[in-house]
Motif scaffolding. Structure first.
Motif, PDB file in Angstrom:
ATOM      1  N   ILE A  54      -3.185 -10.066   1.021  1.00 36.54           N
ATOM      2  CA  ILE A  54      -2.445  -8.820   0.801  1.00 36.54           C
ATOM      3  C   ILE A  54      -1.962  -8.231   2.123  1.00 36.54           C
ATOM      4  CG2 ILE A  54      -2.656  -6.432  -0.024  1.00 36.54           C
ATOM      5  CD1 ILE A  54      -4.650  -7.437  -2.102  1.00 36.54           C
ATOM      6  N   ILE A  87       2.356  -3.550   3.708  1.00 36.89           N
ATOM      7  CA  ILE A  87       0.961  -3.115   3.676  1.00 36.89           C
ATOM      8  C   ILE A  87       0.492  -2.642   5.051  1.00 36.89           C
ATOM      9  CG2 ILE A  87      -1.413  -3.853   3.255  1.00 36.89           C
ATOM     10  CD1 ILE A  87       0.306  -3.535   0.737  1.00 36.89           C
ATOM     11  N   CYS A 102      -1.853 -14.891  -4.989  1.00 38.35           N
ATOM     12  CA  CYS A 102      -1.286 -13.683  -4.365  1.00 38.35           C
ATOM     13  C   CYS A 102       0.178 -13.546  -4.756  1.00 38.35           C
ATOM     14  CB  CYS A 102      -1.425 -13.736  -2.841  1.00 38.35           C
ATOM     15  SG  CYS A 102      -0.543 -15.116  -2.072  1.00 38.35           S
ATOM     16  N   HIS A 145       1.477  -8.992   3.805  1.00 41.92           N
ATOM     17  CA  HIS A 145       2.756  -8.499   3.287  1.00 41.92           C
ATOM     18  C   HIS A 145       3.271  -7.389   4.207  1.00 41.92           C
ATOM     19  CE1 HIS A 145       5.787  -6.825   0.612  1.00 41.92           C
ATOM     20  NE2 HIS A 145       5.689  -7.943  -0.102  1.00 41.92           N
ATOM     21  N   VAL A 169       1.624  -5.057  -4.652  1.00 39.76           N
ATOM     22  CA  VAL A 169       1.215  -6.240  -3.889  1.00 39.76           C
ATOM     23  C   VAL A 169      -0.211  -6.579  -4.311  1.00 39.76           C
ATOM     24  CG1 VAL A 169       0.921  -7.265  -1.602  1.00 39.76           C
ATOM     25  CG2 VAL A 169       2.671  -5.500  -1.959  1.00 39.76           C
ATOM     26  N   PHE A 170      -0.498  -7.858  -4.511  1.00 40.66           N
ATOM     27  CA  PHE A 170      -1.824  -8.222  -5.003  1.00 40.66           C
ATOM     28  C   PHE A 170      -2.266  -9.551  -4.406  1.00 40.66           C
ATOM     29  CE2 PHE A 170       1.433  -9.772  -7.872  1.00 40.66           C
ATOM     30  CZ  PHE A 170       1.085 -11.097  -8.078  1.00 40.66           C
ATOM     31  N   GLY A 171      -3.564  -9.792  -4.489  1.00 43.39           N
ATOM     32  CA  GLY A 171      -4.099 -11.058  -3.994  1.00 43.39           C
ATOM     33  C   GLY A 171      -5.586 -11.156  -4.263  1.00 43.39           C
ATOM     34  N   TRP A 196       3.705 -10.371  -5.291  1.00 44.87           N
ATOM     35  CA  TRP A 196       4.160  -8.982  -5.324  1.00 44.87           C
ATOM     36  C   TRP A 196       5.307  -8.820  -6.316  1.00 44.87           C
ATOM     37  CZ3 TRP A 196       5.652 -12.348  -1.456  1.00 44.87           C
ATOM     38  CH2 TRP A 196       7.028 -12.530  -1.288  1.00 44.87           C
ATOM     39  N   GLN A 248      -6.323   0.294  -1.228  1.00 43.23           N
ATOM     40  CA  GLN A 248      -6.419  -1.046  -1.816  1.00 43.23           C
ATOM     41  C   GLN A 248      -7.600  -1.058  -2.793  1.00 43.23           C
ATOM     42  OE1 GLN A 248      -6.983  -5.351   0.194  1.00 43.23           O
ATOM     43  NE2 GLN A 248      -5.316  -4.143   1.068  1.00 43.23           N
ATOM     44  N   TYR A 305      -5.385  -5.190  -5.342  1.00 42.86           N
ATOM     45  CA  TYR A 305      -3.988  -4.784  -5.438  1.00 42.86           C
ATOM     46  C   TYR A 305      -3.763  -3.509  -4.639  1.00 42.86           C
ATOM     47  CZ  TYR A 305      -5.856  -1.413  -8.790  1.00 42.86           C
ATOM     48  OH  TYR A 305      -6.572  -0.402  -9.372  1.00 42.86           O
TER      49      TYR A 305
END
Length: 612
Positions: free
Chosen positions: A152, A158, A5, A155, A144-146, A7, A186, A136
């Motif tokens: 995610i 989000i 994960c 964060h 932001v990704f995971g 960002w 997302q 993402y």
């Protein structure tokens, strides 16, 4: 399962970024002993929760690169550099030289990211078969990704708003198919995709596609030897020097893995099987045949209705979005046996059907396709007027069967594959509330199916279906099912039958060697004849299907859990109350196995809501 994960284009101090990255990574390693490796700059951070050997991070002068999984470079020069300097550094250096083209040189099962604070650019990619997921979201001018929404959503930028369309898609497919997720805004990368984030915009492309070479003819013995070589290499690659276990359902794929595992390691494989004390569901006999044939160290467990009641909330919670494949439960108990034995990895046999033509529907669709080859004049002028105009044909079995065949064969692909879809059978207006339907497009699933089906380059029906199932059956369903079940048990999992080398072999195999008439996975079985027991080769496909609907009729705690879950679901104004009442009070008595599937799908939706 662990995960990755991070960002780009948001953050505080390096210390604050590291702390947030570690917080986001915590859910990824919560069920095993994974360590968290994190790096951060002033505007970005990345973290990997994974066991040693599958987490790789490189950081230098505003550039962050990370790889999670078992990736390697195809090009010898890059492979040497990766061995000497680390795969994350080699990935970062190659990115600076070649941009997104660098992902085409990666092979294996992985997901990876590259974050460049100097140019405010990022790149993400996952492996060719979608073994390792990555989602993402764009938020406040950053990315932001995971590998899980659970990461995610931690964060601060989000907002976790559930997408009504994804709820509809879940009830239709029994999972949320990519590229969508259950959350608004997302998205999820599809197999073989990479993402590049530049100037606040996202561009997603395919760095690898399934390209079938349908005219390549080779002698059977040559094919067989190459096939055995790549099978052994696929198992050897993931096993290494560790001790692993294998799922053993008694089917062709799991039996093959069990046999290969013994040959590769030079000692009896450790195999694990699940059974059910329910007529028509227990396949333990075939697992025992394979275990005896390969002299494995075999263990069995019979799942009970009480086990299901215990596991349902846990299984619902481990998935980061609603998931309705009930065989996640037996997969979990199977992996738990291996965990209790002190193992840390299982081998799954998933993918053989989708590469070599093993699903029953392939033969069924072949039969329907034969009708398309009949001249239109003959179909419309003689056959259909005769079949549908025959007096009393609706009650005469031969005519009734002919009508059903013509009706289904007349539906174009891929819509024809959904003629038994539960939601279609009930009717979406009967299932969902009017208020919910006002927020969704009921035609979206059909559009997604059609778009995916027509993307491939294959000429043959079987290869078009295999490419189609790479997404819907493997990446969206079977792989996350097994991976998440293993994660819940604290186990890692690998899928040797979908190694890039085996995939490449399958792409070059002539279509009729995958499906010969209605003979499923013809080449696979013939190539392994003498290696696999004859009973395994001849058996009908089954698997770890759960007798939920059958047990729901008699087991009180299961009835209570299902009824309470569906009662609570009513208050969400998604599904009609009268449909739920009819499902429980009438439909289950009519056909418990068939209608029990919808009870399960709706129950797991509510359980997911409760556990999120």
């Amino acid at each position: 399962m662990s995960g990755l994960c991070g960002w780009l284009a948001h953050g505080g101090s390096v210390t604050e970024n590291l702390h947030l990255a570690q917080q986001m990574a915590a859910p990824l390693g919560r069920f095993d002993s994974s360590g968290v490796h994190a790096s951060a700059g002033g505007k970005s951070a990345v973290a990997v929760a994974a066991r040693d050997g599958s987490a790789h991070i490189y950081q230098k002068e505003g550039l962050l690169a990370s790889v999670w999984g078992r990736a390697r470079f195809v090009e010898p020069r890059l492979a040497e550099l990766a061995h000497a300097e680390g795969i994350a550094k080699t990935l970062a250096d190659n990115w600076r030289e070649r941009g997104e083209q660098t992902f085409a040189s990666l092979t294996g099962s992985f997901c990876c990211c590259i974050l460049d604070e100097n140019t405010n650019e990022a790149a993400l990619a996952i492996d060719r078969m979608g073994t390792y997921p990555l989602s993402y979201q764009i938020a406040a001018g950053g990315l932001v990704f995971g590998s899980s929404a659970d990461a995610i959503n931690l964060h601060p930028l989000i907002k976790t708003e559930i997408a009504p369309q994804s709820l509809y898609n879940y009830v239709y497919f029994h999972m949320v198919p990519g590229p969508d997720t259950i959350y608004q805004g997302q998205k999820r990368l599809l197999p073989g995709e990479c993402l590049v984030y530049r100037k606040g915009r996202v561009e997603v492309s395919q760095y690898w596609q399934m390209r079938f070479l349908e005219d390549e003819k080779r002698p059977f013995q040559e094919l067989k030897q190459d096939f055995l070589d790549v099978l052994h290499a696929g198992v050897r690659e993931v096993v290494g020097d560790q001790e692993v276990g294998a799922f053993l359902s008694g089917g062709t794929d799991s039996s093959t893995i069990a046999g290969l595992l013994g040959e590769v390691t030079g000692k009896p494989a450790r195999t694990y099987s699940i059974g059910f004390d329910a007529s028509g569901y227990d396949e333990m006999e075939y697992a025992r045949i394979a275990a005896r044939h390969f002299a494995t160290r075999h263990q069995e467990y019979y799942v009970t209705p009480d086990d299901i009641v215990t596991a349902i909330p846990q299984v619902a919670a481990i998935f980061d979005q609603p998931f309705g494949n009930s065989s996640a439960i037996p997969a979990y108990y199977c992996a738990s046996m291996a965990k209790a034995d002190g193992l840390s990895m299982m081998l799954g046999g998933d993918g053989g059907d989708e590469l070599f033509g093993g699903n029953v529907r392939y033969a069924k669709q072949h039969l329907f396709s034969l009708y398309e080859q009949v001249p239109t004049l003959l179909r419309k002028g003689i056959i259909e007027p005769l079949v549908f105009g025959f007096p009393g044909g609706a009650v005469l079995p031969p005519i009734r069967k002919a009508r059903s065949y013509v009706e289904q064969a007349s539906i174009p692909m891929p819509a024809r594959t959904e003629t038994y879809n539960l939601l279609e059978r009930y009717g979406h207006r009967e299932v969902f509330t009017p208020e919910f339907l006002d927020m969704v497009n009921p035609g979206y699933p059909a559009d997604l199916l059609s778009e995916t089906y027509h993307q491939g380059n294959a000429r043959s029906l079987i290869n078009r279906m295999l490419a189609f199932d790479r997404k819907f059956t493997l990446a969206d369903n079977d792989l996350p099912k097994v991976a998440k079940a293993c994660e819940l048990a604290g186990m890692d999992v690998a899928f040797p039958l979908i190694s890039d080398e085996i995939v490449a072999f399958s792409l070059r195999l002539e279509p009729h060697l995958k499906l010969k008439g209605t003979k499923l996975r013809y080449f696979f079985k013939e190539a392994l004849r003498g290696f696999l027991p004859d009973d395994i080769i001849a058996k009908q496909k089954h698997g770890f299907g759960l007798p939920f609907g059958v047990w729901l009729q008699t087991h009180k705690p299961l009835q209570t859990l299902a009824a309470d879950s569906l009662s609570d679901l009513k208050s969400r104004n998604i599904v009609r109350s009268n449909f739920i009442d009819k499902l429980l009070d009438q439909h289950l008595d009519e056909h418990a196995g068939y209608h029990g599937t919808m009870v399960w799908v709706l129950m797991m939706l509510e359980q997911w809501y409760k556990q999120r």
